[in-house]
Design a protein around this motif. Structure first.
Motif, PDB file in Angstrom:
ATOM      1  N   GLU A  68      -5.215 -18.561  11.261  1.00  9.05           N
ATOM      2  CA  GLU A  68      -5.392 -17.213  10.719  1.00  9.05           C
ATOM      3  C   GLU A  68      -5.120 -17.188   9.213  1.00  9.05           C
ATOM      4  O   GLU A  68      -5.862 -16.570   8.449  1.00  9.05           O
ATOM      5  CB  GLU A  68      -4.453 -16.235  11.431  1.00  9.05           C
ATOM      6  CG  GLU A  68      -4.603 -14.802  10.939  1.00  9.05           C
ATOM      7  CD  GLU A  68      -3.643 -13.846  11.611  1.00  9.05           C
ATOM      8  OE1 GLU A  68      -3.701 -12.635  11.313  1.00  9.05           O
ATOM      9  OE2 GLU A  68      -2.810 -14.307  12.432  1.00  9.05           O
ATOM     10  N   GLN A  69      -4.079 -17.880   8.782  1.00  9.16           N
ATOM     11  CA  GLN A  69      -3.682 -17.881   7.375  1.00  9.16           C
ATOM     12  C   GLN A  69      -4.748 -18.478   6.460  1.00  9.16           C
ATOM     13  O   GLN A  69      -4.868 -18.083   5.296  1.00  9.16           O
ATOM     14  CB  GLN A  69      -2.365 -18.642   7.206  1.00  9.16           C
ATOM     15  CG  GLN A  69      -1.159 -17.901   7.779  1.00  9.16           C
ATOM     16  CD  GLN A  69       0.093 -18.749   7.776  1.00  9.16           C
ATOM     17  OE1 GLN A  69       0.033 -19.969   7.621  1.00  9.16           O
ATOM     18  NE2 GLN A  69       1.242 -18.110   7.945  1.00  9.16           N
ATOM     19  N   LEU A  97     -10.245 -29.438  16.888  1.00 11.54           N
ATOM     20  CA  LEU A  97     -10.223 -28.268  17.770  1.00 11.54           C
ATOM     21  C   LEU A  97     -11.539 -28.124  18.537  1.00 11.54           C
ATOM     22  O   LEU A  97     -11.542 -27.723  19.708  1.00 11.54           O
ATOM     23  CB  LEU A  97      -9.941 -27.009  16.948  1.00 11.54           C
ATOM     24  CG  LEU A  97      -8.518 -26.913  16.366  1.00 11.54           C
ATOM     25  CD1 LEU A  97      -8.444 -25.802  15.322  1.00 11.54           C
ATOM     26  CD2 LEU A  97      -7.489 -26.685  17.477  1.00 11.54           C
ATOM     27  N   GLN A  98     -12.639 -28.457  17.887  1.00 12.25           N
ATOM     28  CA  GLN A  98     -13.939 -28.365  18.557  1.00 12.25           C
ATOM     29  C   GLN A  98     -14.065 -29.359  19.703  1.00 12.25           C
ATOM     30  O   GLN A  98     -14.628 -29.047  20.752  1.00 12.25           O
ATOM     31  CB  GLN A  98     -15.063 -28.613  17.539  1.00 12.25           C
ATOM     32  CG  GLN A  98     -15.336 -27.455  16.599  1.00 12.25           C
ATOM     33  CD  GLN A  98     -16.403 -27.787  15.574  1.00 12.25           C
ATOM     34  OE1 GLN A  98     -16.664 -28.958  15.275  1.00 12.25           O
ATOM     35  NE2 GLN A  98     -17.023 -26.758  15.022  1.00 12.25           N
ATOM     36  N   ARG A  99     -13.514 -30.552  19.503  1.00 13.14           N
ATOM     37  CA  ARG A  99     -13.649 -31.595  20.528  1.00 13.14           C
ATOM     38  C   ARG A  99     -12.782 -31.323  21.752  1.00 13.14           C
ATOM     39  O   ARG A  99     -13.067 -31.821  22.846  1.00 13.14           O
ATOM     40  CB  ARG A  99     -13.272 -32.955  19.923  1.00 13.14           C
ATOM     41  CG  ARG A  99     -14.230 -33.420  18.840  1.00 13.14           C
ATOM     42  CD  ARG A  99     -13.746 -34.720  18.225  1.00 13.14           C
ATOM     43  NE  ARG A  99     -13.815 -35.812  19.193  1.00 13.14           N
ATOM     44  CZ  ARG A  99     -13.242 -36.997  19.014  1.00 13.14           C
ATOM     45  NH1 ARG A  99     -12.528 -37.222  17.922  1.00 13.14           N
ATOM     46  NH2 ARG A  99     -13.360 -37.944  19.921  1.00 13.14           N
ATOM     47  N   LYS A 100     -11.710 -30.559  21.571  1.00 17.36           N
ATOM     48  CA  LYS A 100     -10.808 -30.180  22.675  1.00 17.36           C
ATOM     49  C   LYS A 100     -10.245 -31.408  23.412  1.00 17.36           C
ATOM     50  O   LYS A 100     -10.047 -31.392  24.642  1.00 17.36           O
ATOM     51  CB  LYS A 100     -11.524 -29.250  23.662  1.00 17.36           C
ATOM     52  CG  LYS A 100     -12.016 -27.949  23.022  1.00 17.36           C
ATOM     53  CD  LYS A 100     -12.596 -27.008  24.044  1.00 17.36           C
ATOM     54  CE  LYS A 100     -13.192 -25.763  23.395  1.00 17.36           C
ATOM     55  NZ  LYS A 100     -12.225 -24.995  22.623  1.00 17.36           N
ATOM     56  N   TYR A 152     -10.783 -19.805  15.589  1.00 14.44           N
ATOM     57  CA  TYR A 152      -9.835 -20.713  16.244  1.00 14.44           C
ATOM     58  C   TYR A 152      -8.483 -20.037  16.443  1.00 14.44           C
ATOM     59  O   TYR A 152      -7.758 -20.358  17.384  1.00 14.44           O
ATOM     60  CB  TYR A 152      -9.705 -22.004  15.437  1.00 14.44           C
ATOM     61  CG  TYR A 152     -11.007 -22.773  15.428  1.00 14.44           C
ATOM     62  CD1 TYR A 152     -11.417 -23.458  16.565  1.00 14.44           C
ATOM     63  CD2 TYR A 152     -11.835 -22.765  14.308  1.00 14.44           C
ATOM     64  CE1 TYR A 152     -12.625 -24.135  16.585  1.00 14.44           C
ATOM     65  CE2 TYR A 152     -13.045 -23.438  14.314  1.00 14.44           C
ATOM     66  CZ  TYR A 152     -13.441 -24.125  15.458  1.00 14.44           C
ATOM     67  OH  TYR A 152     -14.644 -24.786  15.479  1.00 14.44           O
ATOM     68  N   ALA A 153      -8.157 -19.101  15.566  1.00 19.43           N
ATOM     69  CA  ALA A 153      -6.936 -18.324  15.771  1.00 19.43           C
ATOM     70  C   ALA A 153      -7.069 -17.505  17.050  1.00 19.43           C
ATOM     71  O   ALA A 153      -6.142 -17.448  17.878  1.00 19.43           O
ATOM     72  CB  ALA A 153      -6.688 -17.417  14.575  1.00 19.43           C
ATOM     73  N   LEU A 154      -8.234 -16.898  17.229  1.00 16.93           N
ATOM     74  CA  LEU A 154      -8.484 -16.074  18.416  1.00 16.93           C
ATOM     75  C   LEU A 154      -8.431 -16.918  19.696  1.00 16.93           C
ATOM     76  O   LEU A 154      -7.909 -16.475  20.723  1.00 16.93           O
ATOM     77  CB  LEU A 154      -9.853 -15.408  18.296  1.00 16.93           C
ATOM     78  CG  LEU A 154     -10.185 -14.309  19.311  1.00 16.93           C
ATOM     79  CD1 LEU A 154      -9.181 -13.167  19.220  1.00 16.93           C
ATOM     80  CD2 LEU A 154     -11.601 -13.802  19.067  1.00 16.93           C
TER      81      LEU A 154
END
Length: 263
Positions: free
Chosen positions: A235-236, A217-220, A242-244
Motif C-alpha cells: 500500500e505504501q 507475488l504473481q507466481r504465488k 497486492y495490498a488488497l
C-alpha cells in the motif's frame, strides 16, 4: 647441495663468455631434463619469474608432469594466473580446504561434494563463501550460496548452510540484490517454518526492487509470509492490488477500495 645457498650462488654467478643463458636457468634446465623433481625452494625460484613473464603454460606442464614440489606457497603463486591449476596444486599438497575454495571460485560446484567425499574432508562452507565475497566474485557467490542452501525437491534435504546464516552473511556485506536472488531460489519449496524468511524476502524486494517483488507475488510460490506486514508495504508504495490481496481486516480493505482507480 640443493639448498637456498646454492641457488644464490647460481644467481650471482657471471655468465660465461659465449655461454647461452644464465647459470641459474641452466641449472633448472638440467634438473627438469633429467627428470629430477625440484624441491620447494627451487620450485618457487623457477615458477615466480616464469609466471611474471606470462608463461603459465610452462608451469602447467611442469605441474602435470610432476616436476615440482607441491606446496601452499606454490598454489598461492599460481592462483592469480590459473585458479584451476592452483586447485590441483592445493589438492596434491594436502590442502583440501584451499582445493575446495578453488573449485568454488571457478564455478565447479558439482565437483565439491564428490571431492570432499573422496578426501574425507569436512569443509567450512561459511568460510569459503566469505572468501568468495571478500574476493568480490559476486556471480560465483550467488551460485555457491544457492547450492549451499539447496534443500532438494520439496525442501526435504538438510542444506549445507541454513538460509538464515547466508542471509546474515550477505547483509553483513550489504549484498542485498545477491541475497534476494538466493532467497527467491531457496524459498520456493514453500515451508511454513520459513514464514519469517519469506517475509524478509518480500520486505527486501519491495524496498529495493518492487518489480521483482511483484514477480514473486504473481507466481504465488511462497504463501506463509506475514500478509499484514507485506500488504502495508504494498500500500505504501502504491501496489494497491497486492495490498488488497493480502489484507484481511475489513477496514484495510475498504481503505484500499478507495484507490481502486489506481489498480
Amino acid at each position: 647441495l640443493r639448498t637456498p645457498e646454492t641457488i644464490q650462488k647460481f644467481k650471482i654467478a657471471p655468465q660465461q663468455p659465449g655461454g647461452k643463458g644464465q647459470p641459474l636457468l641452466k641449472y633448472f634446465s638440467y634438473l627438469l631434463e633429467s627428470n629430477i623433481k625440484l624441491n620447494a625452494h627451487e620450485t618457487m625460484e623457477l615458477v615466480k619469474p616464469v609466471l611474471s613473464s606470462g608463461r603459465k603454460d610452462l608451469v602447467e606442464t611442469w605441474v602435470k608432469g610432476d616436476k615440482l614440489e607441491f606446496t601452499n606457497e606454490l598454489g598461492e603463486a599460481v592462483k592469480p594466473y590459473n585458479p584451476q591449476l592452483a586447485g590441483l596444486i592445493f589438492s596434491k599438497c594436502g590442502s583440501p580446504e584451499m582445493a575446495v575454495q578453488m573449485l568454488a571460485e571457478t564455478g565447479q560446484f558439482d565437483q565439491i561434494i564428490p571431492y570432499c567425499k573422496k578426501t574425507n574432508f569436512q569443509p567450512n562452507f561459511l568460510n569459503i563463501l566469505k572468501k568468495i565475497l571478500d574476493g568480490g566474485i559476486m556471480d560465483k557467490a550467488v551460485e555457491f550460496g544457492k547450492m549451499l542452501c539447496n534443500r532438494g525437491e520439496g525442501g526435504k534435504n538438510n542444506p549445507a548452510l541454513s538460509l538464515a546464516t547466508v542471509f546474515d552473511l550477505f547483509l553483513q556485506y550489504n549484498k542485498v540484490a545477491e541475497l534476494i536472488a538466493i532467497m527467491a531460489d531457496s524459498l520456493e519449496c514453500n515451508r511454513s517454518e520459513d514464514a519469517a524468511l519469506q517475509t524478509k524476502l518480500l520486505e527486501l524486494s519491495l524496498s529495493r526492487d518492487p518489480n521483482f517483488a511483484v514477480t514473486i507475488l504473481q507466481r504465488k510460490k511462497i504463501t506463509y509470509y506475514d500478509r499484514q506486514k507485506i500488504a502495508k508495504m504494498c500500500e505504501q508504495i502504491g501496489l494497491f492490488g497486492y495490498a488488497l490481496e493480502n489484507y484481511a481486516d475489513i477496514n484495510d480493505i475498504r481503505r484500499i477500495i478507495v484507490n481502486t482507480h489506481l489498480l
